[in-house]
Scaffold this motif. Structure first.
Motif, PDB file in Angstrom:
ATOM      1  N   VAL A 153     -23.162  20.547  22.363  1.00 16.92           N
ATOM      2  CA  VAL A 153     -22.045  20.151  21.501  1.00 16.92           C
ATOM      3  C   VAL A 153     -22.423  20.259  20.032  1.00 16.92           C
ATOM      4  N   ILE A 154     -23.655  19.891  19.689  1.00 17.42           N
ATOM      5  CA  ILE A 154     -24.100  19.992  18.300  1.00 17.42           C
ATOM      6  C   ILE A 154     -24.073  21.444  17.844  1.00 17.42           C
ATOM      7  N   GLN A 155     -24.590  22.343  18.686  1.00 19.47           N
ATOM      8  CA  GLN A 155     -24.693  23.756  18.312  1.00 19.47           C
ATOM      9  C   GLN A 155     -23.335  24.450  18.262  1.00 19.47           C
ATOM     10  N   GLU A 156     -22.466  24.115  19.223  1.00 17.17           N
ATOM     11  CA  GLU A 156     -21.218  24.861  19.374  1.00 17.17           C
ATOM     12  C   GLU A 156     -20.006  24.189  18.727  1.00 17.17           C
ATOM     13  N   MET A 157     -20.078  22.886  18.461  1.00 18.71           N
ATOM     14  CA  MET A 157     -18.927  22.170  17.915  1.00 18.71           C
ATOM     15  C   MET A 157     -19.213  21.544  16.547  1.00 18.71           C
ATOM     16  N   GLU A 158     -20.261  20.737  16.487  1.00 13.66           N
ATOM     17  CA  GLU A 158     -20.482  19.926  15.299  1.00 13.66           C
ATOM     18  C   GLU A 158     -20.939  20.750  14.101  1.00 13.66           C
ATOM     19  N   PHE A 159     -21.926  21.620  14.283  1.00 14.02           N
ATOM     20  CA  PHE A 159     -22.411  22.431  13.162  1.00 14.02           C
ATOM     21  C   PHE A 159     -21.343  23.399  12.639  1.00 14.02           C
ATOM     22  N   PRO A 160     -20.592  24.082  13.521  1.00 13.81           N
ATOM     23  CA  PRO A 160     -19.494  24.901  12.995  1.00 13.81           C
ATOM     24  C   PRO A 160     -18.472  24.060  12.229  1.00 13.81           C
ATOM     25  N   GLY A 161     -18.270  22.811  12.660  1.00 11.67           N
ATOM     26  CA  GLY A 161     -17.350  21.933  11.945  1.00 11.67           C
ATOM     27  C   GLY A 161     -17.861  21.590  10.557  1.00 11.67           C
ATOM     28  N   LEU A 162     -19.162  21.361  10.431  1.00 10.34           N
ATOM     29  CA  LEU A 162     -19.756  21.057   9.123  1.00 10.34           C
ATOM     30  C   LEU A 162     -19.643  22.246   8.174  1.00 10.34           C
ATOM     31  N   ASP A 163     -19.554  23.446   8.733  1.00 10.36           N
ATOM     32  CA  ASP A 163     -19.442  24.649   7.921  1.00 10.36           C
ATOM     33  C   ASP A 163     -18.248  24.584   6.981  1.00 10.36           C
ATOM     34  N   GLY A 164     -17.215  23.850   7.373  1.00  6.91           N
ATOM     35  CA  GLY A 164     -16.018  23.742   6.543  1.00  6.91           C
ATOM     36  C   GLY A 164     -16.124  22.714   5.435  1.00  6.91           C
ATOM     37  N   PHE A 165     -17.213  21.946   5.414  1.00  5.07           N
ATOM     38  CA  PHE A 165     -17.377  20.906   4.399  1.00  5.07           C
ATOM     39  C   PHE A 165     -18.561  21.172   3.472  1.00  5.07           C
ATOM     40  N   GLY A 166     -19.041  22.389   3.469  1.00  9.02           N
ATOM     41  CA  GLY A 166     -20.158  22.719   2.586  1.00  9.02           C
ATOM     42  C   GLY A 166     -21.373  23.222   3.311  1.00  9.02           C
ATOM     43  N   GLY A 167     -21.323  23.241   4.644  1.00  6.36           N
ATOM     44  CA  GLY A 167     -22.416  23.832   5.400  1.00  6.36           C
ATOM     45  C   GLY A 167     -23.198  22.851   6.221  1.00  6.36           C
ATOM     46  N   PRO A 168     -23.965  23.359   7.180  1.00  3.42           N
ATOM     47  CA  PRO A 168     -24.712  22.508   8.108  1.00  3.42           C
ATOM     48  C   PRO A 168     -25.999  21.980   7.515  1.00  3.42           C
TER      49      PRO A 168
END
Length: 616
Positions: A241-256
């Motif tokens: 979930v971290i690799q496939e959901m959470e980190f891509p989500g952080l990409d929209g707020f300035g990056g992982p």
């Protein structure tokens, strides 16, 4: 051999060799590692042209030879290169078993004389060797093409000077590389994270050199993937979930987050540069400014940069390089870079960029997560945390993203409560939740059903399976009650001045029996550990409470008693089911991976004592 395969995989990138330099930091300061690297530099003369001629993937020799036969490669050529690799592997493994370098090799290469004055791995001078210097006309492969620069570094270590673990090693590499090659972009990989995609360099550069937003990017983070995970991933190592959901989500707020490996950095951002709009005009001006000195002169001048005193009176470890004093130096460094105005990118290509080796025992997994959660918790309590330094500097969504990991450790308190109090009160007959017939039962039912459903759907959409999800639920419980608990208590003791943080290395090498059990999805306990004692005690506590509670309810034959205890029975029952592999290891297994007898005895006594105390 693990490290050597990683080195060869990045030396063989599809990238101009005159612009590629590979640095190996050997913090163990071992002449055997140097010897292995020397062997790899010779084998690389054959491996690099072979890789590029046939455009093979992956370019880690070990990984490539373990795949199915490649129809595009001539069998005769393949047999020849494989034989060379096996001969190299045999020489390295023989030297490792004997614990010494072949005498003819030691005499031939003057670099081994450095170890004549080495006292121990923690007390030695800087050892710097340029194994391949692309300026040397003889540094070419079998086709006459120049090879990438290859440098060995064992920074100076003295008992009287703190070496700051991985952060100190990385900072030494940054300084040394600035003198030898001064590349604008730095790729950081752990020794077990070999390249799986020869185009990774070019892919990362596409982000840095983007005409519209490239000047904003400080680092490009690839996911940390593993190629030794079992089908059902019993230790939850995939972090799906971290690799496939959470980190891509952080990409929209300035990056992982920067996770310490598989990451391409701008050198200047690692060295403390703040973001400015004008930077996009300066990128093209960055060139190799090194002086064309001889190898000897270069070695002498560069060695000073890896000495213990080289950082004295400087900002290294504070505002420059990776930050010191935190077990997760990578995360806090990435956060500091983002707080200086830079953005990051999470890139998860179709062909995985890097493959590493995940822990294959329960103890290794728990130790790894103890270090991660302890470091993350220290970040949120420090002046560099997302809720302190991050306010006004990074977006709220990114702050929340950091907090979800920084608050792993205190999460142990809630998990321990639900693992201890409800089962004990079930045993005693005291209801903690509303009965089923009460309207107040609905909010609890909603939370339970929604959380489980959402978690499962999210996991399945991330590419996982139901069995893998179930195994991950077990591991989250294990980590919260042990890794996070020790991380939380150790951090509290550190704040009170009773202890210091330690960098605990996660072992990645295991014997054949352990590997075979891992491949069969069998839990590995084996050694005694305080973490195992906690796990076993909680498992037995829930089992005894469930049996005792159900026995009491059946004897009473009171439907109201069942209704009022339903949620406690459900909660305790789920914990018992999750712990089935642990019960098997405690009482039924006979192999070396079973739970140690000492742990079985201690946990039985502790759990029975708790049950008697609550009853009487």
């Amino acid at each position: 051999m693990m490290a050597i395969n990683t080195v060869l995989s990045v030396m063989a990138y599809n990238y101009p060799t005159e612009k590629l330099s590979v640095y190996v930091s050997d913090d163990g300061g071992s002449d055997l590692t140097f010897y292995a690297l020397l062997e790899a530099s010779q084998f690389g003369k054959h491996w690099i042209p072979f890789s590029k001629k046939f455009n093979i993937e992956p370019r880690s020799p070990s990984a490539y030879f373990s795949t199915k036969s490649d129809p595009l490669v001539d069998n005769k050529v393949l047999s020849s290169i494989k034989k060379l690799y096996e001969e190299m592997e045999h020489r390295i493994e023989t030297a490792s078993k004997l614990g010494r370098i072949p005498e003819d090799i030691r005499i031939k290469y003057k670099g081994f004389s450095e170890w004549d004055s080495v006292s121990s791995p923690r007390d030695h001078q800087t050892i710097l060797q340029v194994l391949i210097d692309r300026r040397n006309p003889s540094a070419v492969d079998i086709d006459g093409v120049p090879l990438p620069t290859l440098v060995y570094l064992a920074r100076e270590k003295r008992p009287s000077h703190p070496h700051n673990f991985k952060a100190g090693a990385m900072n030494a590499l940054i300084r040394v590389s600035s003198k030898i090659s001064n590349g604008t972009i730095i790729l950081n990989v752990d020794c077990d994270m070999s390249s799986n995609n020869s185009e990774s360099v070019r892919d990362a550069l596409c982000f840095f050199m983007d005409e519209k937003q490239g000047h904003e990017i400080a680092f490009v983070q690839y996911p940390q993937c593993f190629n030794n995970l079992t089908q059902n991933d019993i230790y939850g190592g995939a972090l799906t979930v971290i690799q496939e959901m959470e980190f891509p989500g952080l990409d929209g707020f300035g990056g992982p987050l920067y996770i310490g490996t598989g990451c391409f950095h701008r050198r200047e951002t690692l060295c403390g540069r703040k973001y400015s709009e004008e930077y996009k005009f300066e990128f093209v001006k960055s060139i190799d400014n090194r002086v064309q000195e001889s190898i000897t002169e270069l070695d002498v001048q560069t060695k000073i940069l890896a000495d213990c005193t080289s950082e004295k009176g400087t900002e290294w470890g504070k505002e420059m390089g990776l930050k010191y004093g935190c077990p997760v130096e990578d995360v806090i460094t990435g956060l500091a870079i983002q707080c200086r105005g830079w953005k990051s990118v999470y890139f998860n290509p179709t062909r995985t960029g890097f493959f590493g080796i995940a822990p294959i025992t329960l103890a290794q997994t728990l130790v790894q997560h103890k270090r991660w959660s302890e470091g993350d918790f220290q970040i949120i309590l420090s002046k560099y945390g997302p809720l302190s330094q991050g306010v006004g500097r990074i977006k709220l969504g990114l702050q929340m993203g950091y907090c979800s990991y920084c608050l792993w450790a205190p999460n142990c308190l809630a998990t321990l409560y639900y693992s201890v109090i409800p089962p004990l009160f079930l045993l005693k007959g005291v209801s903690l939740f509303p009965r089923i017939s009460s309207p107040w039962f609905l909010p609890f039912a909603y939370v339970v059903i929604t959380e489980i459903t959402y978690s499962l759907i999210e996991f399945l959409l991330s590419g996982g399976t139901f069995q893998s999800w179930w195994n991950e639920q077990r591991m989250w419980m294990y980590k919260r009650t042990t890794s996070y608990f020790f991380a939380f208590t150790d951090t509290c003791f550190k704040l009170l001045g009773y202890s210091d943080s330690a960098f605990e290395i996660t072992a990645k090498v295991a014997d054949q029996d352990v590997s075979q059990r891992y491949e069969k999805d069998i839990f590995e306990f084996g050694n005694s550990s305080p973490m195992f004692t906690i796990l076993a005690t909680l498992a037995l506590l829930n089992l005894f409470s469930l049996v005792g509670g159900l026995n009491r309810i059946i004897k009473s034959r009171d439907i109201n008693d069942l209704q009022s205890m339903f949620l406690q029975i459900l909660l305790t029952g789920i914990v018992v089911i999750l712990n089935l592999p642990l019960y098997w290891g405690l009482f039924f297994r006979k192999d070396n991976g079973r739970m140690p007898t000492s742990v079985t005895v201690k946990s039985s006594v502790l759990s029975l004592t708790a049950c008697f105390l609550i009853l009487y």
